[in-house]
Design a protein around this motif. Structure first.
Motif, PDB file in Angstrom:
ATOM      1  N   ILE A   1       1.400   3.636  -6.392  1.00  0.00           N
ATOM      2  CA  ILE A   1       1.236   4.754  -5.474  1.00  0.00           C
ATOM      3  C   ILE A   1      -0.236   5.122  -5.474  1.00  0.00           C
ATOM      4  O   ILE A   1      -0.822   5.333  -6.533  1.00  0.00           O
ATOM      5  CB  ILE A   1       2.087   5.953  -5.916  1.00  0.00           C
ATOM      6  N   SER A   2      -0.834   5.197  -4.324  1.00  0.00           N
ATOM      7  CA  SER A   2      -2.284   5.376  -4.250  1.00  0.00           C
ATOM      8  C   SER A   2      -2.656   6.640  -3.481  1.00  0.00           C
ATOM      9  O   SER A   2      -2.064   6.943  -2.444  1.00  0.00           O
ATOM     10  CB  SER A   2      -2.927   4.159  -3.570  1.00  0.00           C
ATOM     11  N   ASP A   3      -3.638   7.369  -4.004  1.00  0.00           N
ATOM     12  CA  ASP A   3      -4.170   8.538  -3.321  1.00  0.00           C
ATOM     13  C   ASP A   3      -5.662   8.623  -3.625  1.00  0.00           C
ATOM     14  O   ASP A   3      -6.069   8.974  -4.724  1.00  0.00           O
ATOM     15  CB  ASP A   3      -3.465   9.810  -3.800  1.00  0.00           C
ATOM     16  N   LYS A   4      -6.469   8.308  -2.607  1.00  0.00           N
ATOM     17  CA  LYS A   4      -7.918   8.338  -2.775  1.00  0.00           C
ATOM     18  C   LYS A   4      -8.559   9.587  -2.180  1.00  0.00           C
ATOM     19  O   LYS A   4      -9.783   9.707  -2.176  1.00  0.00           O
ATOM     20  CB  LYS A   4      -8.535   7.084  -2.159  1.00  0.00           C
ATOM     21  N   GLY A   5      -7.712  10.481  -1.679  1.00  0.00           N
ATOM     22  CA  GLY A   5      -8.263  11.739  -1.191  1.00  0.00           C
ATOM     23  C   GLY A   5      -7.525  12.379  -0.042  1.00  0.00           C
ATOM     24  O   GLY A   5      -7.512  13.599   0.099  1.00  0.00           O
ATOM     25  N   GLN A   6      -6.864  11.565   0.787  1.00  0.00           N
ATOM     26  CA  GLN A   6      -6.179  12.119   1.957  1.00  0.00           C
ATOM     27  C   GLN A   6      -4.662  12.128   1.824  1.00  0.00           C
ATOM     28  O   GLN A   6      -3.967  12.455   2.774  1.00  0.00           O
ATOM     29  CB  GLN A   6      -6.577  11.337   3.205  1.00  0.00           C
ATOM     30  N   GLY A   7      -4.180  11.792   0.656  1.00  0.00           N
ATOM     31  CA  GLY A   7      -2.749  11.775   0.448  1.00  0.00           C
ATOM     32  C   GLY A   7      -2.258  10.410   0.033  1.00  0.00           C
ATOM     33  O   GLY A   7      -3.012   9.436  -0.026  1.00  0.00           O
ATOM     34  N   ILE A   8      -0.980  10.332  -0.250  1.00  0.00           N
ATOM     35  CA  ILE A   8      -0.370   9.128  -0.817  1.00  0.00           C
ATOM     36  C   ILE A   8      -0.260   8.024   0.228  1.00  0.00           C
ATOM     37  O   ILE A   8       0.087   8.259   1.382  1.00  0.00           O
ATOM     38  CB  ILE A   8       1.025   9.459  -1.373  1.00  0.00           C
ATOM     39  N   THR A   9      -0.539   6.815  -0.201  1.00  0.00           N
ATOM     40  CA  THR A   9      -0.228   5.612   0.570  1.00  0.00           C
ATOM     41  C   THR A   9       0.459   4.641  -0.367  1.00  0.00           C
ATOM     42  O   THR A   9       0.349   4.734  -1.584  1.00  0.00           O
ATOM     43  CB  THR A   9      -1.495   4.947   1.138  1.00  0.00           C
ATOM     44  N   ARG A  10       1.169   3.688   0.201  1.00  0.00           N
ATOM     45  CA  ARG A  10       1.799   2.675  -0.647  1.00  0.00           C
ATOM     46  C   ARG A  10       0.908   1.452  -0.797  1.00  0.00           C
ATOM     47  O   ARG A  10       1.114   0.630  -1.687  1.00  0.00           O
ATOM     48  CB  ARG A  10       3.156   2.269  -0.093  1.00  0.00           C
ATOM     49  N   SER A  11      -0.056   1.294   0.088  1.00  0.00           N
ATOM     50  CA  SER A  11      -1.015   0.199  -0.019  1.00  0.00           C
ATOM     51  C   SER A  11      -2.241   0.546   0.807  1.00  0.00           C
ATOM     52  O   SER A  11      -2.231   1.493   1.597  1.00  0.00           O
ATOM     53  CB  SER A  11      -0.416  -1.119   0.478  1.00  0.00           C
ATOM     54  N   LYS A  12      -3.300  -0.234   0.638  1.00  0.00           N
ATOM     55  CA  LYS A  12      -4.545   0.028   1.353  1.00  0.00           C
ATOM     56  C   LYS A  12      -4.395  -0.141   2.856  1.00  0.00           C
ATOM     57  O   LYS A  12      -5.238   0.329   3.627  1.00  0.00           O
ATOM     58  CB  LYS A  12      -5.638  -0.905   0.845  1.00  0.00           C
ATOM     59  N   ASP A  13      -3.329  -0.813   3.288  1.00  0.00           N
ATOM     60  CA  ASP A  13      -3.134  -1.067   4.714  1.00  0.00           C
ATOM     61  C   ASP A  13      -2.332   0.027   5.411  1.00  0.00           C
ATOM     62  O   ASP A  13      -2.159  -0.015   6.629  1.00  0.00           O
ATOM     63  CB  ASP A  13      -2.433  -2.419   4.915  1.00  0.00           C
TER      64      ASP A  13
END
Length: 362
Positions: free
Chosen positions: A148-160
């Motif tokens: 689970i990824s969150d780099k600042g704008q909210g959760i994503t499941r992948s970079k795409d």
């Protein structure tokens, strides 16, 4: 005769001036992105072909395109001493099921982790649907959840995938986090990115050559900074003490490991992996080794950098050798130094800590 010699000298001088000008222009046009240093030091080099102890790689992705490529991957693992690889898919539904099928020939060598289903997250009834899909994924073979990824704008499941605006501590996420505890599913969470991605792109940025390509646009609406993202992680871990969390990439606190250390001190349900941060922490070997020793029961080996044999062996060189000042293509512009970890610590990082987490399912 004299005129001929004079003409020759003039031509020679002109040629030297042209060469000098060309040389000056060339050296002044070297770009930072093209800087790929080669060590000048003639010092011992340790070639480690196989891990000292069996490894569970806690951070990989769906690199194999076919079942046959999965077979090749297993052969590489055998050669390197990797007992098992955790494949973080972040996927649900048919996409997850297809990945499970692809690796089904090797159930003892690959564990497949699913994601959360965010479709309709802003609609009534989303939580119930997402929880039901999580339960279905476990029955289909999921051994955990992530990345689970969150780099600042909210959760994503992948970079795409686009961010959905929810962070891991969002109240809408709590039922899912609690269900993971009920099902014995650990969660791999990626919060933030390396600190240089959030700093100004200027001549003081220590990670400038990396930040140019990986920088975070802090001007976007609703963007969280590095510190705010770490706070979302802490709140989620604190409010869900039954759930096991793995903050991957050293929680992107490699620039200040005391931040991560403070979290590990306070929350026994939090662990961390060192994937894709070898190149950062191997630049400060003594401090890193002390940190690994202090939190030896909470740190996991992971790669997150393809299935290349050289990549794996490079990580082994960082962890097992005492080599100095070496580079690898994943290291950007920083020279690496071997950590020379002792046997007890290697056993924990390579295998024992991961095994305890994977036994949650039992």
């Amino acid at each position: 005769m004299k005129n001929t010699k004079l003409k020759f000298l003039v031509m020679l001088l002109a040629g030297l001036m042209v060469l000098n000008q060309a040389y000056s222009q060339d050296k002044e046009s070297i770009l930072l992105k093209d800087y790929k240093p080669v060590s000048i030091f003639k010092i011992p080099v340790t070639n480690i072909q196989k891990a000292k102890y069996p490894i569970i790689d806690m951070h990989a992705h769906d690199y194999a395109k076919t079942p046959e490529e999965a077979d090749v991957w297993v052969k590489k693992m055998d050669s390197l001493g990797i007992q098992k690889t955790i494949i973080l898919t972040g996927r649900t539904g048919q996409a997850f099921d297809a990945i499970v099928t692809k690796y089904s020939k090797h159930p003892e060598r690959f564990d497949i982790w699913c994601g959360f289903d965010y479709s309709g997250f802003d609609q009534p009834g989303w939580t119930e649907k997402a929880v039901a899909e999580l339960e279905r994924c476990k029955k289909a073979g999921a051994k955990g959840v992530g990345e689970i990824s969150d780099k600042g704008q909210g959760i994503t499941r992948s970079k795409d995938d686009p961010a959905n605006g929810m962070h891991i501590d969002d109240p809408r996420m709590k039922p899912l986090l609690e269900k993971c505890a009920d099902l014995g599913l650990p969660i791999n969470i990626h919060v933030a990115d390396p600190i240089w991605a959030y700093l100004p792109i200027d001549n003081k940025n220590d990670g400038l050559m990396s930040a140019f390509n990986w920088r975070i646009d802090m001007g976007k609406p609703g963007m969280y900074n590095h510190g705010q993202l770490i706070q979302t992680l802490e709140r989620a871990v604190r409010e869900n003490p039954r759930t096991t969390f793995i903050a991957c990439h050293l929680a992107n606190c490699d620039f200040d490991l005391s931040i991560l250390g403070n979290l590990l001190d306070k929350y026994p349900n939090l662990h961390t992996d060192i994937s894709a941060r070898f190149y950062q922490t191997a630049t400060i070997p003594r401090h890193t080794r002390e940190f690994y020793q202090q939190y030896s029961n909470r740190i996991l080996y992971g790669t997150d950098m393809s299935t290349e044999m050289n990549m794996y062996r490079w990580t082994l060189r960082v962890l097992e050798s005492a080599d100095e000042h070496f580079y690898f293509r994943y290291t950007y512009h920083w020279p690496m130094y071997g950590l020379n970890l002792d046997s007890d610590l290697l056993k924990k990082m390579y295998h024992e800590n991961a095994q305890k987490i994977l036994e949650l399912l039992k």
